[in-house]
Design an enzyme around this catalytic site. Sequence first.
Site, mmCIF file in Angstrom:
data_model
loop_
_atom_site.group_PDB
_atom_site.id
_atom_site.type_symbol
_atom_site.label_atom_id
_atom_site.label_comp_id
_atom_site.label_asym_id
_atom_site.label_seq_id
_atom_site.Cartn_x
_atom_site.Cartn_y
_atom_site.Cartn_z
ATOM 1 N N TYR A 91 -8.924 4.757 14.196
ATOM 2 C CA TYR A 91 -9.394 3.469 13.688
ATOM 3 C C TYR A 91 -10.765 3.124 14.272
ATOM 4 O O TYR A 91 -11.610 2.541 13.595
ATOM 5 C CB TYR A 91 -8.374 2.366 14.012
ATOM 6 N N ASP A 134 -3.422 3.464 2.329
ATOM 7 C CA ASP A 134 -3.781 3.055 3.675
ATOM 8 C C ASP A 134 -5.050 3.806 4.098
ATOM 9 O O ASP A 134 -6.010 3.876 3.326
ATOM 10 C CB ASP A 134 -2.604 3.308 4.636
ATOM 11 N N HIS A 161 3.225 -1.595 0.790
ATOM 12 C CA HIS A 161 2.094 -0.864 1.353
ATOM 13 C C HIS A 161 2.398 0.624 1.501
ATOM 14 O O HIS A 161 1.542 1.466 1.249
ATOM 15 C CB HIS A 161 1.746 -1.469 2.712
#
Length: 400
Positions: free
Chosen positions: A320, A186, A378
């Site tokens: 982010y 990730d 994931h």
Amino acid sequence: MTALEQQADHAIRPFAVRFRREALDQLRRRLEATRWPTRELVGDRSQGVQLATMRALHRYWEDEYDLRRVESRLNALPQFTTEIDGVKIHFVHVKSQHRDALPLIMTHGWPGSVIEMLDSVGPLTDPTAHGGAATDAFHLVLPSLPGYGFSAEPAEVGWDLVRTARAWAELMRRLGYDRYVAQGGDVGAGITDAIGRLGPQGLAGIHTNLLVPALNDPSSLPNGTEEERAALAAIKEFQTTGNGYFVEMATRPQTIGYALLDSPSALAAWMIDHDTDAYYKIAGAFVDGKPSGNLTRDHVLDNVTAYWLTGTGASTARSYWEAYGADAPTAGRPPLPAPRVPVGFSTFPGEIWRTPRSWAEASYPTLSYFGVAARGGHFAAWEEPELFAAEVRAAFRALR
């Protein structure tokens, strides 16, 4: 700054998690006061996290979950803090008892934390107790990203993936490791990719389980085979129907931060709405009582509870914006050169897309290992810690 001040600034201090009783009581009160939306009008997750899933998660969190689990799980391992580039960094540091263990710094992502990696600590540091050989052992360093968990949040902009990668190189230098490897998935894959491209002194190799170049520019990768076209289609599907959280946090992290800090139920819904595979596995654990591997109700809530009790909903969202936002001060930075160190990559079947070997080879000219796991998605280290550890061992075996 004096030499004494510099020495104190670089100090590594023991750390333990302590949550105040008032914080736990407030969490319970806020759970009790949750205001629920009406049920979604479709039979799947296309409108978002389903009400039945959230009701089941909420019931378990409020009535059965032990709010002290985060403390006990983390405090069972050696934890430390140190200040790097003006930010206090928290990390777990577990040294192997096996001779010649290889130092490994492993980085989590969002909505993860060091908690998602805790069950891989044993297989990586003590492989003989988990079906491996003593020669596969690692000294393990698990840092919390800036603004995540028990690391402080940055007080200034500019903490993108590259700056964090430089901080990790400094952390390993400060710990006395003159030769080490790095791993990540990730966001952690982006940081590990950046470490590989920076090539700091002592770095011997990297391994990831998310192909960062594919997410950045999938059109530049080979598309002549059925496998390659399927991977491109999966990325497009994610970018058009599944990455709402990504867009919001990369463009307006402060806006979503208000909800994430005000409502524990909103925080939980936001965190489990990551990708289709992981969502349905988590929903199955709560609604049907059937966890996928290690994605149990307790393990999922350990992670969500840690976010809530550390108050990091907004600061994790800002990461982010820093890493992927068009308005971030580091946006448009010239790309770094390809890694010169050996690169390992493992693909897991439940990942957002299944990376073809051709993509890994095109992305990394120094690719030295390509593994295809039988299970996991994931959050591979979290869902399948034993299988994940076996992939990490295999990837770095030639670098011993």
